[in-house]
Design a protein around this motif. Structure first.
Motif, mmCIF file in Angstrom:
data_model
loop_
_atom_site.group_PDB
_atom_site.id
_atom_site.type_symbol
_atom_site.label_atom_id
_atom_site.label_comp_id
_atom_site.label_asym_id
_atom_site.label_seq_id
_atom_site.Cartn_x
_atom_site.Cartn_y
_atom_site.Cartn_z
ATOM 1 N N GLU A 165 1.064 -1.420 -0.050
ATOM 2 C CA GLU A 165 -0.355 0.073 -0.211
ATOM 3 C C GLU A 165 0.903 0.915 0.586
ATOM 4 O O GLU A 165 0.656 2.411 -0.413
ATOM 5 C CB GLU A 165 -1.003 -0.175 1.469
ATOM 6 N N LYS A 166 1.966 0.961 0.727
ATOM 7 C CA LYS A 166 2.435 2.483 1.102
ATOM 8 C C LYS A 166 3.701 2.550 -0.437
ATOM 9 O O LYS A 166 3.818 3.447 -1.097
ATOM 10 C CB LYS A 166 3.956 2.379 1.732
ATOM 11 N N MET A 167 3.468 1.448 -1.765
ATOM 12 C CA MET A 167 4.365 1.679 -2.301
ATOM 13 C C MET A 167 2.604 1.495 -4.041
ATOM 14 O O MET A 167 3.411 1.565 -5.001
ATOM 15 C CB MET A 167 4.564 0.908 -3.273
ATOM 16 N N GLY A 168 1.747 2.093 -2.909
ATOM 17 C CA GLY A 168 0.646 2.477 -3.818
ATOM 18 C C GLY A 168 0.036 1.216 -4.935
ATOM 19 O O GLY A 168 -0.537 1.360 -5.827
ATOM 20 N N ALA A 169 0.613 0.150 -4.195
ATOM 21 C CA ALA A 169 -0.127 -0.782 -5.271
ATOM 22 C C ALA A 169 -1.029 -2.109 -4.154
ATOM 23 O O ALA A 169 -1.119 -1.192 -2.639
ATOM 24 C CB ALA A 169 0.793 -2.870 -4.882
ATOM 25 N N VAL A 170 -1.785 -3.279 -4.021
ATOM 26 C CA VAL A 170 -2.874 -3.508 -3.930
ATOM 27 C C VAL A 170 -2.570 -5.095 -3.070
ATOM 28 O O VAL A 170 -2.125 -6.462 -4.495
ATOM 29 C CB VAL A 170 -4.190 -3.219 -4.062
ATOM 30 N N PHE A 171 -2.561 -5.369 -2.505
ATOM 31 C CA PHE A 171 -1.994 -7.648 -2.438
ATOM 32 C C PHE A 171 -3.078 -7.843 -1.048
ATOM 33 O O PHE A 171 -3.515 -7.124 -0.803
ATOM 34 C CB PHE A 171 -0.601 -6.977 -1.190
ATOM 35 N N MET A 172 -3.037 -8.992 -1.834
ATOM 36 C CA MET A 172 -4.603 -10.089 -1.493
ATOM 37 C C MET A 172 -3.736 -11.286 -1.574
ATOM 38 O O MET A 172 -2.919 -11.365 -1.797
ATOM 39 C CB MET A 172 -5.576 -9.989 -2.816
ATOM 40 N N ASP A 173 -4.410 -12.214 -0.620
ATOM 41 C CA ASP A 173 -2.905 -12.926 -0.177
ATOM 42 C C ASP A 173 -4.779 -14.565 -0.786
ATOM 43 O O ASP A 173 -6.323 -14.126 -0.623
ATOM 44 C CB ASP A 173 -3.749 -13.492 1.041
ATOM 45 N N ALA A 174 -3.748 -15.123 -1.715
ATOM 46 C CA ALA A 174 -5.590 -16.266 -1.739
ATOM 47 C C ALA A 174 -4.834 -17.665 -1.703
ATOM 48 O O ALA A 174 -3.884 -18.633 -3.330
ATOM 49 C CB ALA A 174 -5.571 -16.114 -3.118
ATOM 50 N N PRO A 175 -4.201 -18.274 -1.118
ATOM 51 C CA PRO A 175 -3.509 -19.239 -0.970
ATOM 52 C C PRO A 175 -4.733 -20.270 -1.758
ATOM 53 O O PRO A 175 -5.830 -20.408 -1.503
ATOM 54 C CB PRO A 175 -3.656 -19.832 0.651
ATOM 55 N N VAL A 176 -3.959 -21.401 -2.037
ATOM 56 C CA VAL A 176 -4.704 -22.670 -3.037
ATOM 57 C C VAL A 176 -4.752 -24.358 -1.984
ATOM 58 O O VAL A 176 -3.662 -24.182 -1.034
ATOM 59 C CB VAL A 176 -4.219 -23.000 -3.671
ATOM 60 N N SER A 177 -5.720 -25.078 -1.935
ATOM 61 C CA SER A 177 -5.876 -26.169 -1.941
ATOM 62 C C SER A 177 -6.753 -26.947 -2.941
ATOM 63 O O SER A 177 -6.827 -26.607 -4.207
ATOM 64 C CB SER A 177 -7.368 -26.549 -0.464
ATOM 65 N N GLY A 178 -5.373 -28.672 -2.944
ATOM 66 C CA GLY A 178 -5.662 -29.206 -3.779
ATOM 67 C C GLY A 178 -4.398 -29.691 -4.335
ATOM 68 O O GLY A 178 -4.839 -31.013 -4.871
#
Length: 353
Positions: A165-178
């Motif tokens: 966010e400090k760099m103007g970007a958006v971070f999301m976590d999206a771990p996986v199962s399978g």
């Protein structure tokens, strides 16, 4: 009658055009990534350049291991130009041969793409890839969407979100199962945490690689869901291995026992889809000397995350704690690089000591 029909058709056409214009403007405000067409699951899998690829902007992919490599391949199959990197040159070469552009560092990828996915082994790897000397955030562009599919500490996901966010970007976590099989078939389940207004943009990419994409809430909630899932998976696998071993010791044929379990109340994913006993099922690691799949060392890592989180929240998890101890011992006994279902083999060997 004809004049009225023509007038109604003209009014509908104007309404559609006006609606499309409004949606396009809103998408432009949120970022160009939302303008891309949605993935059609029925498109035949092909690699290399396609006519549709020209209309899709590049996607960065960092981490081309057992899980990341098939995930990146599925992006290519769906017409997305992929810009990739990995610490192992041979992994980069395989993607390059399939049409991806490859670079040496995460920073190089960030300079070229405004949507980046990462699939890395652990929290320290994620911290290095995002904030290290050659990390993503050194050259990230404002408005970039960052999606991390690693399984890590939820607190680290929140730290990376603040840094992004400090760099103007958006971070999301999206771990996986399978597992690897689901990654290859684009049937993963993604558990997504992050700003809800960015979920649709993330979903567009994740549906190229998975059958289920579930929004869990704020950053870190995807990781919370994943470590809960893997704790249950580990407990279930140990229980299945113990049950199968006991039945074999009592003279039951393992295939017959598995059949009975899978039509009875003891049925679970470890018994009907990933049986740990060699010879019971085809196409699973137990049928290949426990090679491939989800490594014991990774399961021990995930159980450690669950244990740490449980301790911090003062939540009793006695079976999760025991499962963590078992997989840690397995790592020390030479099982670290075998699939986690090798707990059956570990139990059998323990009997002989």
């Amino acid at each position: 009658m004809q004049e009225r029909a023509e007038r109604e058709l003209k009014e509908k056409s104007v309404t559609v055009r006006r609606g499309q214009g409004e949606r396009s403007m809103a998408a432009l405000i949120r970022g160009s990534r939302n303008l891309l067409p949605r993935w059609n699951k029925h498109v035949a899998p092909t690699f290399g350049p396609s006519r549709s690829m020209a209309s899709k902007t590049p996607v960065g992919f960092i981490g081309l291991g057992n899980m990341g490599r098939p995930m990146a391949k599925n992006l290519l199959r769906n017409g997305y130009p992929v810009i990739a990197t990995d610490v192992f040159p041979e992994s980069r070469k395989e993607l390059q041969d399939l049409g991806a552009q490859v670079f040496d560092t995460p920073a190089d990828v960030a300079e070229k793409a405004d949507r980046i996915l990462t699939m890395l082994p652990s929290s320290p790897n994620v911290i290095e890839v995002y904030t290290g000397a050659n990390g993503i955030l050194k050259k990230v562009k404002k408005g970039t969407l960052l999606i991390d599919s690693s399984t890590i500490d939820p607190a680290v996901s929140r730290e990376m979100a603040v840094a992004a966010e400090k760099m103007g970007a958006v971070f999301m976590d999206a771990p996986v199962s399978g597992g690897v099989g689901a990654a290859s078939l684009a049937k993963l389940t993604f558990m997504v945490g992050g700003p809800k207004e960015e979920y649709q943009a993330a979903q567009e990419l994740l549906t190229c690689m998975g059958a289920n994409v579930v929004y869990c809430g704020a950053v870190g909630t995807g990781q919370a869901a994943k470590i809960c899932n893997n704790m249950l998976l580990a407990i279930g696998m140990i229980g299945t291995a113990e049950t199968m071993n006991l039945g074999i010791r009592l003279g039951l044929d393992p295939k017959l026992l598995a059949q009975i379990l899978n039509m009875s109340s003891g049925r679970c994913w470890s018994s009907d889809s990933y049986n740990p006993v060699p010879g019971v099922m085809e196409g699973v690691p137990s049928g290949n000397n426990y090679q491939g799949g989800f490594g014991t060392t990774l399961m021990a890592k995930d159980l450690g995350l669950a244990q740490s989180t449980a301790t911090n929240t003062k939540t009793p998890v006695p079976l999760g704690s025991l499962a963590h101890q078992i997989y840690r011992v397995m790592c020390a006994r030479g099982y670290a690089n075998k699939d986690f279902s090798s707990v059956f083999q570990f139990l059998r060997e323990e009997e002989g000591q």
